[in-house]
Design a protein around this motif. Structure first.
Motif, PDB file in Angstrom:
ATOM      1  N   THR A  29       0.811  -1.213   0.000  1.00 51.38           N
ATOM      2  CA  THR A  29       0.000   0.000   0.000  1.00 51.38           C
ATOM      3  C   THR A  29       0.848   1.268   0.000  1.00 51.38           C
ATOM      4  O   THR A  29       0.467   2.257  -0.614  1.00 51.38           O
ATOM      5  CB  THR A  29      -0.967   0.021   1.191  1.00 51.38           C
ATOM      6  N   SER A  30       1.999   1.240   0.657  1.00 52.46           N
ATOM      7  CA  SER A  30       2.816   2.452   0.677  1.00 52.46           C
ATOM      8  C   SER A  30       3.407   2.740  -0.705  1.00 52.46           C
ATOM      9  O   SER A  30       3.447   3.899  -1.137  1.00 52.46           O
ATOM     10  CB  SER A  30       3.908   2.375   1.738  1.00 52.46           C
ATOM     11  N   CYS A  31       3.847   1.722  -1.426  1.00 53.30           N
ATOM     12  CA  CYS A  31       4.361   1.927  -2.783  1.00 53.30           C
ATOM     13  C   CYS A  31       3.237   2.332  -3.729  1.00 53.30           C
ATOM     14  O   CYS A  31       3.425   3.201  -4.584  1.00 53.30           O
ATOM     15  CB  CYS A  31       5.061   0.676  -3.303  1.00 53.30           C
ATOM     16  N   GLU A  32       2.089   1.721  -3.573  1.00 53.65           N
ATOM     17  CA  GLU A  32       0.943   2.087  -4.411  1.00 53.65           C
ATOM     18  C   GLU A  32       0.627   3.565  -4.235  1.00 53.65           C
ATOM     19  O   GLU A  32       0.467   4.307  -5.204  1.00 53.65           O
ATOM     20  CB  GLU A  32      -0.276   1.246  -4.045  1.00 53.65           C
ATOM     21  N   SER A  33       0.563   4.002  -3.001  1.00 51.86           N
ATOM     22  CA  SER A  33       0.264   5.399  -2.707  1.00 51.86           C
ATOM     23  C   SER A  33       1.322   6.329  -3.287  1.00 51.86           C
ATOM     24  O   SER A  33       0.999   7.362  -3.882  1.00 51.86           O
ATOM     25  CB  SER A  33       0.164   5.597  -1.197  1.00 51.86           C
ATOM     26  N   VAL A  36       0.944   6.479  -7.149  1.00 51.62           N
ATOM     27  CA  VAL A  36      -0.244   7.230  -7.563  1.00 51.62           C
ATOM     28  C   VAL A  36      -0.025   8.731  -7.405  1.00 51.62           C
ATOM     29  O   VAL A  36      -0.530   9.526  -8.198  1.00 51.62           O
ATOM     30  CB  VAL A  36      -1.476   6.760  -6.754  1.00 51.62           C
ATOM     31  N   ASN A  37       0.737   9.120  -6.408  1.00 52.77           N
ATOM     32  CA  ASN A  37       0.943  10.541  -6.128  1.00 52.77           C
ATOM     33  C   ASN A  37       2.221  11.108  -6.728  1.00 52.77           C
ATOM     34  O   ASN A  37       2.536  12.277  -6.506  1.00 52.77           O
ATOM     35  CB  ASN A  37       0.928  10.769  -4.612  1.00 52.77           C
ATOM     36  N   THR A  38       2.955  10.322  -7.505  1.00 56.26           N
ATOM     37  CA  THR A  38       4.186  10.795  -8.129  1.00 56.26           C
ATOM     38  C   THR A  38       3.874  11.447  -9.466  1.00 56.26           C
ATOM     39  O   THR A  38       3.215  10.864 -10.318  1.00 56.26           O
ATOM     40  CB  THR A  38       5.177   9.621  -8.345  1.00 56.26           C
ATOM     41  N   LYS A  39       4.364  12.654  -9.633  1.00 56.30           N
ATOM     42  CA  LYS A  39       4.156  13.378 -10.887  1.00 56.30           C
ATOM     43  C   LYS A  39       5.165  12.906 -11.933  1.00 56.30           C
ATOM     44  O   LYS A  39       6.245  12.430 -11.601  1.00 56.30           O
ATOM     45  CB  LYS A  39       4.308  14.876 -10.652  1.00 56.30           C
ATOM     46  N   VAL A  40       4.813  13.058 -13.199  1.00 54.32           N
ATOM     47  CA  VAL A  40       5.662  12.620 -14.297  1.00 54.32           C
ATOM     48  C   VAL A  40       7.033  13.296 -14.231  1.00 54.32           C
ATOM     49  O   VAL A  40       8.049  12.689 -14.572  1.00 54.32           O
ATOM     50  CB  VAL A  40       4.978  12.912 -15.660  1.00 54.32           C
ATOM     51  N   GLU A  41       7.084  14.513 -13.751  1.00 54.71           N
ATOM     52  CA  GLU A  41       8.334  15.261 -13.679  1.00 54.71           C
ATOM     53  C   GLU A  41       9.243  14.792 -12.546  1.00 54.71           C
ATOM     54  O   GLU A  41      10.420  15.133 -12.497  1.00 54.71           O
ATOM     55  CB  GLU A  41       8.053  16.761 -13.469  1.00 54.71           C
ATOM     56  N   PHE A  48       9.427   3.842 -11.123  1.00 53.25           N
ATOM     57  CA  PHE A  48       8.125   3.186 -11.004  1.00 53.25           C
ATOM     58  C   PHE A  48       7.696   2.587 -12.341  1.00 53.25           C
ATOM     59  O   PHE A  48       7.129   1.488 -12.384  1.00 53.25           O
ATOM     60  CB  PHE A  48       7.070   4.154 -10.481  1.00 53.25           C
ATOM     61  N   VAL A  49       7.962   3.275 -13.422  1.00 56.24           N
ATOM     62  CA  VAL A  49       7.617   2.753 -14.754  1.00 56.24           C
ATOM     63  C   VAL A  49       8.370   1.450 -15.007  1.00 56.24           C
ATOM     64  O   VAL A  49       7.788   0.468 -15.468  1.00 56.24           O
ATOM     65  CB  VAL A  49       7.911   3.795 -15.858  1.00 56.24           C
ATOM     66  N   ARG A  50       9.664   1.424 -14.687  1.00 58.97           N
ATOM     67  CA  ARG A  50      10.461   0.195 -14.884  1.00 58.97           C
ATOM     68  C   ARG A  50       9.919  -0.948 -14.040  1.00 58.97           C
ATOM     69  O   ARG A  50       9.839  -2.092 -14.503  1.00 58.97           O
ATOM     70  CB  ARG A  50      11.924   0.448 -14.538  1.00 58.97           C
ATOM     71  N   GLN A  51       9.573  -0.657 -12.801  1.00 63.65           N
ATOM     72  CA  GLN A  51       9.054  -1.704 -11.924  1.00 63.65           C
ATOM     73  C   GLN A  51       7.732  -2.252 -12.457  1.00 63.65           C
ATOM     74  O   GLN A  51       7.521  -3.463 -12.473  1.00 63.65           O
ATOM     75  CB  GLN A  51       8.880  -1.181 -10.501  1.00 63.65           C
ATOM     76  N   LEU A  52       6.841  -1.375 -12.881  1.00 63.72           N
ATOM     77  CA  LEU A  52       5.543  -1.826 -13.387  1.00 63.72           C
ATOM     78  C   LEU A  52       5.668  -2.539 -14.726  1.00 63.72           C
ATOM     79  O   LEU A  52       4.871  -3.415 -15.047  1.00 63.72           O
ATOM     80  CB  LEU A  52       4.573  -0.650 -13.495  1.00 63.72           C
ATOM     81  N   LYS A  53       6.687  -2.194 -15.498  1.00 64.15           N
ATOM     82  CA  LYS A  53       6.923  -2.865 -16.776  1.00 64.15           C
ATOM     83  C   LYS A  53       7.189  -4.353 -16.553  1.00 64.15           C
ATOM     84  O   LYS A  53       6.897  -5.182 -17.408  1.00 64.15           O
ATOM     85  CB  LYS A  53       8.105  -2.213 -17.481  1.00 64.15           C
ATOM     86  N   GLN A  54       7.728  -4.692 -15.395  1.00 55.86           N
ATOM     87  CA  GLN A  54       7.999  -6.094 -15.070  1.00 55.86           C
ATOM     88  C   GLN A  54       6.714  -6.919 -15.051  1.00 55.86           C
ATOM     89  O   GLN A  54       6.735  -8.111 -15.354  1.00 55.86           O
ATOM     90  CB  GLN A  54       8.686  -6.199 -13.709  1.00 55.86           C
ATOM     91  N   LEU A  55       5.585  -6.299 -14.707  1.00 58.00           N
ATOM     92  CA  LEU A  55       4.300  -7.011 -14.730  1.00 58.00           C
ATOM     93  C   LEU A  55       4.012  -7.526 -16.135  1.00 58.00           C
ATOM     94  O   LEU A  55       3.645  -8.678 -16.321  1.00 58.00           O
ATOM     95  CB  LEU A  55       3.157  -6.092 -14.302  1.00 58.00           C
ATOM     96  N   TRP A  56       4.183  -6.667 -17.114  1.00 56.90           N
ATOM     97  CA  TRP A  56       3.907  -7.033 -18.489  1.00 56.90           C
ATOM     98  C   TRP A  56       4.870  -8.110 -18.968  1.00 56.90           C
ATOM     99  O   TRP A  56       4.471  -9.086 -19.591  1.00 56.90           O
ATOM    100  CB  TRP A  56       3.995  -5.797 -19.383  1.00 56.90           C
TER     101      TRP A  56
END
Length: 61
Positions: A29-33, A36-41, A48-56
């Motif tokens: 939950t802490s990573c999810e939060s 979700v609250n991290t801006k693109v900049e 986070f993008v690299r970590q989530l890419k591992q799902l795919w």
């Protein structure tokens, strides 16, 4: 009886009890939060993008 199950978060690598499972991977939950609250900049955004890419990658392996 409901027992708290400890799973390892795919983002931070820490064992946690609370979070969600997407496909076969657990995100606390802490990573999810934080994601979700991290801006693109933000400098953490590419991480986070690299970590989530591992799902795919794991799902299509």
């Amino acid at each position: 009886m409901n027992e708290n199950v400890v799973k390892t978060c795919m983002v931070c690598g820490e064992p946690k009890e609370e979070g969600m499972t997407i496909v076969t991977e657990f995100i606390c939950t802490s990573c999810e939060s934080e994601m979700v609250n991290t801006k693109v900049e933000d400098e953490r955004y590419p991480f986070f993008v690299r970590q989530l890419k591992q799902l795919w990658v794991r799902f299509h392996a």
